[in-house]
Write a protein that holds these residues in place. Structure first.
Motif, PDB file in Angstrom:
ATOM      1  N   THR A 332       0.446  -9.280   2.473  1.00  0.00           N
ATOM      2  CA  THR A 332      -0.841  -8.648   2.718  1.00  0.00           C
ATOM      3  C   THR A 332      -1.879  -9.093   1.680  1.00  0.00           C
ATOM      4  N   ARG A 333      -3.071  -9.379   2.182  1.00  0.00           N
ATOM      5  CA  ARG A 333      -4.203  -9.727   1.313  1.00  0.00           C
ATOM      6  C   ARG A 333      -5.394  -8.850   1.708  1.00  0.00           C
ATOM      7  N   THR A 334      -6.006  -8.136   0.722  1.00  0.00           N
ATOM      8  CA  THR A 334      -7.096  -7.210   1.001  1.00  0.00           C
ATOM      9  C   THR A 334      -8.266  -7.435   0.043  1.00  0.00           C
ATOM     10  N   PRO A 335      -9.284  -8.200   0.445  1.00  0.00           N
ATOM     11  CA  PRO A 335     -10.517  -8.274  -0.347  1.00  0.00           C
ATOM     12  C   PRO A 335     -11.263  -6.937  -0.290  1.00  0.00           C
ATOM     13  N   ILE A 336     -11.824  -6.515  -1.436  1.00  0.00           N
ATOM     14  CA  ILE A 336     -12.523  -5.237  -1.541  1.00  0.00           C
ATOM     15  C   ILE A 336     -13.931  -5.505  -2.048  1.00  0.00           C
ATOM     16  N   ARG A 337     -14.942  -4.965  -1.339  1.00  0.00           N
ATOM     17  CA  ARG A 337     -16.334  -5.205  -1.728  1.00  0.00           C
ATOM     18  C   ARG A 337     -17.217  -4.056  -1.240  1.00  0.00           C
ATOM     19  N   ALA A 338     -18.409  -3.994  -1.794  1.00  0.00           N
ATOM     20  CA  ALA A 338     -19.371  -2.975  -1.379  1.00  0.00           C
ATOM     21  C   ALA A 338     -19.950  -3.333  -0.017  1.00  0.00           C
ATOM     22  N   VAL A 339     -20.397  -2.302   0.715  1.00  0.00           N
ATOM     23  CA  VAL A 339     -20.987  -2.510   2.034  1.00  0.00           C
ATOM     24  C   VAL A 339     -22.248  -3.374   1.906  1.00  0.00           C
ATOM     25  N   ASN A 340     -22.464  -4.268   2.884  1.00  0.00           N
ATOM     26  CA  ASN A 340     -23.636  -5.140   2.968  1.00  0.00           C
ATOM     27  C   ASN A 340     -23.673  -6.189   1.859  1.00  0.00           C
ATOM     28  N   THR A 341     -22.506  -6.534   1.321  1.00  0.00           N
ATOM     29  CA  THR A 341     -22.428  -7.629   0.355  1.00  0.00           C
ATOM     30  C   THR A 341     -21.344  -8.602   0.802  1.00  0.00           C
ATOM     31  N   ILE A 342     -21.420  -9.818   0.280  1.00  0.00           N
ATOM     32  CA  ILE A 342     -20.397 -10.812   0.617  1.00  0.00           C
ATOM     33  C   ILE A 342     -19.527 -11.144  -0.580  1.00  0.00           C
ATOM     34  N   GLN A 343     -19.910 -10.651  -1.757  1.00  0.00           N
ATOM     35  CA  GLN A 343     -19.157 -10.930  -2.971  1.00  0.00           C
ATOM     36  C   GLN A 343     -18.041  -9.912  -3.145  1.00  0.00           C
ATOM     37  N   ASN A 344     -16.815 -10.385  -3.312  1.00  0.00           N
ATOM     38  CA  ASN A 344     -15.684  -9.480  -3.495  1.00  0.00           C
ATOM     39  C   ASN A 344     -15.690  -8.904  -4.909  1.00  0.00           C
ATOM     40  N   ASP A 345     -15.451  -7.594  -4.995  1.00  0.00           N
ATOM     41  CA  ASP A 345     -15.268  -6.958  -6.301  1.00  0.00           C
ATOM     42  C   ASP A 345     -13.853  -7.191  -6.818  1.00  0.00           C
ATOM     43  N   SER A 346     -12.881  -7.157  -5.920  1.00  0.00           N
ATOM     44  CA  SER A 346     -11.484  -7.386  -6.290  1.00  0.00           C
ATOM     45  C   SER A 346     -10.702  -7.769  -5.041  1.00  0.00           C
ATOM     46  N   VAL A 347      -9.490  -8.256  -5.244  1.00  0.00           N
ATOM     47  CA  VAL A 347      -8.604  -8.629  -4.138  1.00  0.00           C
ATOM     48  C   VAL A 347      -7.204  -8.106  -4.453  1.00  0.00           C
ATOM     49  N   LEU A 348      -6.646  -7.364  -3.504  1.00  0.00           N
ATOM     50  CA  LEU A 348      -5.285  -6.835  -3.648  1.00  0.00           C
ATOM     51  C   LEU A 348      -4.311  -7.732  -2.883  1.00  0.00           C
ATOM     52  N   ILE A 349      -3.298  -8.237  -3.595  1.00  0.00           N
ATOM     53  CA  ILE A 349      -2.255  -9.064  -2.991  1.00  0.00           C
ATOM     54  C   ILE A 349      -0.944  -8.293  -3.070  1.00  0.00           C
ATOM     55  N   ALA A 350      -0.267  -8.147  -1.923  1.00  0.00           N
ATOM     56  CA  ALA A 350       1.001  -7.412  -1.897  1.00  0.00           C
ATOM     57  C   ALA A 350       2.002  -8.179  -1.038  1.00  0.00           C
ATOM     58  N   LEU A 351       3.183  -8.425  -1.589  1.00  0.00           N
ATOM     59  CA  LEU A 351       4.270  -9.063  -0.845  1.00  0.00           C
ATOM     60  C   LEU A 351       5.397  -8.039  -0.735  1.00  0.00           C
ATOM     61  N   ASN A 352       5.360  -7.257   0.342  1.00  0.00           N
ATOM     62  CA  ASN A 352       6.326  -6.177   0.524  1.00  0.00           C
ATOM     63  C   ASN A 352       7.587  -6.701   1.205  1.00  0.00           C
ATOM     64  N   GLN A 353       8.732  -6.162   0.785  1.00  0.00           N
ATOM     65  CA  GLN A 353      10.013  -6.547   1.368  1.00  0.00           C
ATOM     66  C   GLN A 353      10.787  -5.280   1.727  1.00  0.00           C
ATOM     67  N   VAL A 354      11.313  -5.258   2.941  1.00  0.00           N
ATOM     68  CA  VAL A 354      12.036  -4.083   3.425  1.00  0.00           C
ATOM     69  C   VAL A 354      13.390  -4.524   3.960  1.00  0.00           C
ATOM     70  N   ASP A 355      14.445  -3.885   3.454  1.00  0.00           N
ATOM     71  CA  ASP A 355      15.808  -4.118   3.945  1.00  0.00           C
ATOM     72  C   ASP A 355      16.241  -2.854   4.679  1.00  0.00           C
ATOM     73  N   ASN A 356      16.514  -2.977   5.965  1.00  0.00           N
ATOM     74  CA  ASN A 356      16.773  -1.791   6.797  1.00  0.00           C
ATOM     75  C   ASN A 356      18.050  -1.989   7.604  1.00  0.00           C
ATOM     76  N   THR A 357      18.966  -1.041   7.488  1.00  0.00           N
ATOM     77  CA  THR A 357      20.203  -1.045   8.270  1.00  0.00           C
ATOM     78  C   THR A 357      20.289   0.258   9.052  1.00  0.00           C
ATOM     79  N   THR A 358      20.451   0.167  10.350  1.00  0.00           N
ATOM     80  CA  THR A 358      20.549   1.366  11.183  1.00  0.00           C
ATOM     81  C   THR A 358      21.722   1.228  12.146  1.00  0.00           C
ATOM     82  N   TYR A 359      22.273   2.368  12.499  1.00  0.00           N
ATOM     83  CA  TYR A 359      23.225   2.387  13.612  1.00  0.00           C
ATOM     84  C   TYR A 359      23.070   3.696  14.370  1.00  0.00           C
ATOM     85  N   ASN A 360      23.265   3.594  15.673  1.00  0.00           N
ATOM     86  CA  ASN A 360      23.132   4.737  16.561  1.00  0.00           C
ATOM     87  C   ASN A 360      24.317   4.722  17.527  1.00  0.00           C
TER      88      ASN A 360
END
Length: 799
Positions: A332-360
């Motif tokens: 996930t990549r999320t640029p963050i900026r004020a409304v009506n501007t094109i300059q980013n104040d910051s950028v959040l980078i997240a590489l999430n990993q999920v290991d899931n085991t289920t049985y029914n």
């Protein structure tokens, strides 16, 4: 009570003793046709009533027949099938001489091939026969639902039937405990080779559970009815963004006294998806884009055995298992900026990993009794166990606007195991009563869910439990239900009325270091659910039906858990323990012409409609939660039409036009009124030398998802080709799905001051190849003429 039942049965036998239908079978030369199979089925549901074999003189006699509408079916090797609709008024009905037409072929061995139509419109349901569409090759249950009449998949994977959400899923007539994403995962793992048909029941009678505003979808898994040993093997390959594999094997061993059946299927490989959310909140814009890769290892197992004590009594056991091990990577990549501007104040980078085991795992023990006089008794004992072990690793890194310098880093881990136990006891009884059928029954269900949420902060590369953000939520629910149902048919009319009552007792308990007012929520309420249906058939070509039912949609367990679940650094999810059930009143008028063209209009009023909404908290954080926000009115026009244009050309068209009108009950909910159109079309061509070619497609106009998202149009076009070899035992299929990649969704939503413009999709454009081999004997030799053959026919029907 026992004496009353016995007396009623005796009285019914006396009243109908001696009533019969008889006749004599001859060929074109006037000679008697002996040893032909004569079957009498009910006209309403095609269920078996009586069967016999013609004697050496060609005569047959069906005795002890009740007043009703029937279909007489006469079959014999070397002759064309004979069908005749009969209105039996009692007494002795003599049909006289019946001439059977000889087939021109003179074969030593005849292969019986029963090809079902793609769609069957029955009085109480619509049936989508999966095996009759070659584009189903390589598809899963989730993909197949798009092809089913009146069914639409929204942008979040939700199932909508005739414009309404809130459908209950059954597998082989058993209610599935799975909900939400777990249900989606199961449907995606279930291959088309495992599925015989999909039943859509929009107006269930009082015999069914009242849950589900939109009715019921029942997946019927394959179970051969043929005597002897037979089955099939399938191997498939799917090429999207990655190559995936699936295979299945099913076999059936059926004898006169028992039937053993089993199925195993699997699916291995990676899938991809994407989602982009442009969120405006408190004068700040968050431009989030996420790419997800899911690597899944899925296995499904089914094993069952039916033992026929005699023609009336049957004992059965069945076990189903679904095992899913998946590893999911979310970039996930999320640029963050004020409304009506094109300059980013910051950028959040997240590489999430999920290991899931289920049985029914679900198990069933069944006993059933049925006779030819209208008496039946059925009891089911069911137990199911669901477990999920989910571990999520979430590193979050904030960069400056140019993504050159790190501003902050926070890493968390989440362990969220889930256990669900469900047990049910269900009994149904029917008998002939006042020239109709009276049914009564009861059901008791017990559900115990245990949800643990352990939140860890990573400190110096070590996980440290954060007790302030960890919790345990236990939810217990008991539903006690009983129903009475009566149906009667006279002349051209068919009436069904019923009443179901359900008493619900629930207890949700949140164990957390944080004290909250909603940590314990208990409920006890009783509801009544009437249903009624009236059918009128003035002639063979036309049938009209009017149906009404009241339904309930209870919140799922995740929606009731009040604690916060961190989706990413800026997005959280939390439940609402005060969420109320929503209720629906459904009214539907339908007309069927020549058992093919079906037109229906329906109206549904939903009160306390609950929707999944995104709520702003502060300047940057948003919560995904579920709230009762509106009342909903749904108007729907449906058209379904299967037709054989020529012997080698079959088409099927399904159209649904809906109007969704919401009345806001929450001040932050923006009331929406939206018209929508859903279309599915399929054209199949049979080419010489056992070739088949198929083109299909679906289209959804702009519509509403979840009461809040206004989505744009989407659709897809698929093509498939099939070739049969080795006397049609081996089938090779090749298909291309979503050729133009037009299935991704796009939509907007606003709740309060928060606005989102989003779009997303998955690797829907795929190349699919599969091979299926059918083994076992399906032939009937012409020389086989013996009276005991009728016993085999009875066993094949499951009597």
């Amino acid at each position: 009570m026992k004496k009353i039942i016995l007396f009623s049965a005796f009285f019914s036998c006396i009243c109908n003793f001696g009533q019969s239908i008889n006749g004599r079978l001859i060929d074109s030369n006037g000679q008697a046709v002996s040893f032909a199979t004569v079957v009498l089925n009910k006209s309403l549901d095609s269920s078996l009533v009586k069967a016999t074999i013609s004697g050496n003189d060609g005569k047959f006699n069906l005795e002890d027949i009740l007043t009703d509408d029937y279909v007489l079916l006469i079959t014999n090797v070397g002759y064309s099938d004979y069908r005749k609709r009969i209105r039996f008024e009692g007494g002795n009905l003599a049909l006289g001489m019946i001439e059977l037409i000889e087939k021109t072929e003179n074969l030593d061995e005849v292969v019986i091939v029963a090809k079902k139509p793609i769609i069957q419109v029955l009085p109480d349901k619509t049936v989508f026969n999966v095996e009759s569409t070659i584009s189903a090759s390589g598809a899963n249950a989730f993909d197949l639902l798009r092809k089913a009449p009146g069914v639409r998949i929204d942008n979040n994977g939700g199932i909508i039937v005739e414009g309404k959400s809130g459908v209950q899923f059954y597998v082989d007539g058993k209610l599935s405990v799975l909900q939400g994403q777990d249900l989606s995962n199961y449907l995606e793992s279930l291959q088309s080779t495992d599925i015989e048909s999909i039943e859509i029941i929009t107006q269930p009678s009082s015999k069914y559970d009242a849950a589900g505003n939109a009715g019921i979808i029942n997946l019927k898994l394959k179970k051969s009815k043929g005597l002897g040993t037979n089955g099939s093997l399938t191997n498939g390959l799917i090429s999207g963004d990655f190559v995936r594999y699936n295979s299945s094997v099913n076999f059936n061993v059926r004898e006169k006294k028992g039937n053993l059946y089993a199925t195993y299927s699997n699916s291995f490989g990676k899938t991809t998806s994407f989602i982009n959310l442009f969120r405006t909140q408190s004068n700040t814009q968050f431009d989030q884009s996420a790419q997800t890769v899911s690597d899944r290892n899925i296995n499904n197992v089914k094993l069952g055995y039916d033992y026929y004590l005699n023609s009336k009594h049957t004992l059965g056991v069945m076990v189903n298992g679904n095992f899913n091990n998946s590893f999911i990577t979310d970039n996930t990549r999320t640029p963050i900026r004020a409304v009506n501007t094109i300059q980013n104040d910051s950028v959040l980078i997240a590489l999430n990993q999920v290991d899931n085991t289920t049985y029914n795992i679900t198990s069933n023990v069944n006993y059933s009794y049925a006779d030819t006089l209208g008496y039946s008794f059925n009891i089911d004992l069911d137990y199911g166990k669901y477990e999920s072990d989910r571990n999520a690793f979430q590193p979050n890194t904030y960069f400056d606007g140019q993504e050159e310098n790190i501003i902050a880093q926070r890493t968390s881990l989440q362990e969220t195991p889930i256990e669900i136990d469900i047990a049910t006891i269900k009994a149904d009884y029917e008998q002939y009563f006042l020239n109709g059928i009276l049914g009564v029954g009861m059901k008791f269900s017990f559900i115990d869910t245990d949800n643990i949420f352990d939140f860890f902060n990573q400190v110096n590369d070590l996980p440290v439990l954060d007790e302030t953000r960890s919790n345990r939520f236990r939810y217990k629910e008991q539903i006690n239900a009983g129903y009475i149902n009566y149906s009667r048919k006279w002349e051209k009319w068919n009436l069904q009325i019923g009443l179901r009552t359900e008493n619900t007792i629930s207890d949700g308990n949140l164990e957390s270091i944080q004290a909250t007012d909603d940590s314990r929520v208990k409920r006890r309420y009783t509801d009544f659910f009437p249903s009624a249906g009236l059918t009128f058939q003035p002639n063979q070509n036309n049938q009209f039906s009017l149906n009404y039912s009241r339904r309930i949609q209870r919140p799922n367990y995740e929606s009731l858990n009040p604690f916060e679940d961190k989706l990413n650094e800026l997005s959280f999810q939390k439940g609402n323990p005060f969420l109320q059930p929503q209720y629906a009143n459904n009214l539907k008028l339908a007309h069927t012409f020549k058992y093919k063209l079906t037109t229906s209009v329906s109206y549904t009023r939903v009160t306390d409609f609950f929707a999944q909404v995104t709520v702003a908290e502060g300047d940057a954080i948003s919560f995904l939660t579920t709230l009762n926000v509106a009342n909903q009115n749904v108007y729907n026009l449906g058209i379904s039409y299967p037709e054989d244009i020529l012997d080698w050309w079959q088409v099927y068209v399904s159209i649904n036009a809906s109007l969704n009108d919401f009345e806001a009950t929450s001040p932050e909910f923006l009331a929406i009124s939206q018209e929508s159109l859903d279309f599915y079309g399929q054209s199949t061509f049979s080419i010489p030398e056992n070739w088949q070619f198929e083109v299909s497609g679906w289209y959804s106009s702009p519509s509403i998802w979840g009461g809040t998202y206004q989505t744009r149009s989407q659709g897809a076009v698929d093509v498939a080709v099939q070739k049969r070899f080795l006397n049609e035992k081996l089938s090779a299929r090749l298909a291309v799905t979503d050729i133009f990649f037009t299935s991704p969704w796009r939509g907007t939503t606003q709740f309060g001051d928060l606005f989102i413009d989003g779009n997303g999709g998955y690797d829907a454009r795929r190349l699919v190849f599969s091979l299926t081999y059918d083994f076992g004997r399906n032939e009937v030799k012409k020389a086989r003429k013996r009276k005991t053959g009728i016993d085999e026919e009875n066993e094949r029907i499951g009597n």
